[in-house]
Design an enzyme around this catalytic site. Structure first.
Site, PDB file in Angstrom:
ATOM      1  N   PRO A   1       0.828  -1.200   0.000  1.00 19.39           N
ATOM      2  CA  PRO A   1       0.000   0.000   0.000  1.00 19.39           C
ATOM      3  C   PRO A   1       0.861   1.247   0.000  1.00 19.39           C
ATOM      4  O   PRO A   1       1.836   1.343   0.739  1.00 19.39           O
ATOM      5  CB  PRO A   1      -0.783  -0.118   1.298  1.00 19.39           C
ATOM      6  CG  PRO A   1      -0.528  -1.492   1.817  1.00 19.39           C
ATOM      7  CD  PRO A   1       0.784  -1.894   1.288  1.00 19.39           C
ATOM      8  N   GLU A   2       0.501   2.177  -0.849  1.00 22.03           N
ATOM      9  CA  GLU A   2       1.177   3.466  -0.910  1.00 22.03           C
ATOM     10  C   GLU A   2       0.228   4.521  -0.356  1.00 22.03           C
ATOM     11  O   GLU A   2      -0.813   4.172   0.187  1.00 22.03           O
ATOM     12  CB  GLU A   2       1.576   3.764  -2.363  1.00 22.03           C
ATOM     13  CG  GLU A   2       2.361   2.621  -3.002  1.00 22.03           C
ATOM     14  CD  GLU A   2       2.754   2.882  -4.444  1.00 22.03           C
ATOM     15  OE1 GLU A   2       2.938   4.048  -4.814  1.00 22.03           O
ATOM     16  OE2 GLU A   2       2.875   1.906  -5.203  1.00 22.03           O
TER      17      GLU A   2
END
Length: 275
Positions: free
Chosen positions: A2-3
DNA sequence: ACAGGATCCTGGGGGC
DNA sequence: TGCCCCCAGGATCCTG
């Protein structure tokens, strides 16, 4: 995994489910995450109430009563969800915090265990941690001059600079590639060979791509889900990431994939020229 | 000081 | 079907 957009989505979905509620029982798995859990943390979290939830880069900050901070990083495969207490506990669930009131639980699940969960006693302790790691500013708050200087002051390629959390906090492999495409800059271009006009274009592209991805609740390639369990849909708008061989949406040239800064890197060899 | 590579970990997919 | 190798959204430590 996840960014920034995925982490922002998790935070937004956690807020209505967590704020105002109290952690009652805590259960911790036996396998270690990046930081080993301590008994002291369990004791500290017990009976603390959630006041606020913030995000810094890819970090999730749960602010609890008495100044306590629960700091979470999702790593590559982390999932932080609020679910009914009786829903089946999936494999690789490392932390379960029971919530008062309705029968619900906050759960942290992470197959690869690159994620981390840490407790800080107060605001100052957490800030010191960010300071020490040199965590850079949020992409939305960055000024042109700062960004240009950081880019022009290095011999690393643009892809490597974007992945460096000390320059900007929150950009990862997907949004680095998508932003460079939008800004029409070659990922292998050296920072020092970049003029301020190009740097400004890149900064604006990053902001636009991240905002659009947040609107779509992030990208779900395989593991990522939000705090409600719902998937994101920005993966349907990828223009270069994981689109090797597909025609460029601007010029129809096949998208190319190479390796930069140890990561797979996708770009259009025609729109993103190396000069 | 800086840049690139190896490392941590598990599971899925492709090739043979 | 089975096995082996490679790959994956990240951060950190080590080396040259």
């Amino acid at each position: 995994m996840p960014e920034l957009p995925e982490v922002e989505t998790v935070v937004r979905e956690l807020r209505p489910r967590l704020i105002g509620r109290t952690f009652t029982t805590l259960r911790v798995g036996s396998k270690p995450l990046r930081k080993r859990w301590t008994r002291e943390w369990t004791r500290q979290l017990q009976n603390r109430r959630v006041l606020r939830i913030d995000r810094r880069g890819k970090w999730i900050i749960v602010v609890l009563s008495d100044g306590l901070r629960l700091l979470i990083h999702l790593g590559m495969t982390g999932q932080l969800t609020v679910v009914p207490a009786d829903s089946p506990r999936l494999p690789h669930t490392h932390l379960v915090a029971h919530l008062n009131g309705e029968d619900a639980q906050l759960r942290f699940r992470d197959v690869r265990r690159f994620g981390s969960v840490t407790v800080f006693s107060d605001h100052a302790g957490l800030e010191e941690f960010f300071e020490l790691s040199g965590l850079g500013p949020e992409p939305f708050e960055v000024e042109n001059q700062y960004f240009s200087e950081r880019i022009q002051g290095t011999r690393r390629c643009l892809k490597a600079v974007l992945l460096d959390q000390r320059v900007l906090a929150g950009v990862g492999n997907i949004y680095a590639d998508e932003s460079l495409f939008q800004a029409r800059l070659h990922p292998a271009q050296l920072g020092q060979d970049t003029d301020s006009r190009q740097a400004n274009r890149l900064r604006k592209a990053i902001v636009a791509v991240l905002n659009r991805a947040i609107e779509q609740r992030g990208s779900s390639i395989r593991d990522y889900i939000g705090a409600s369990g719902q998937r994101g849909s920005y993966q349907e708008e990828f223009r270069v990431y994981q689109r090797t061989g597909d025609p460029c949406p601007r010029c129809r040239t096949p998208i190319r994939c190479t390796r930069l800064a140890g990561r797979s890197t996708h770009y259009c060899p025609s729109c993103q020229r190396l000069d």
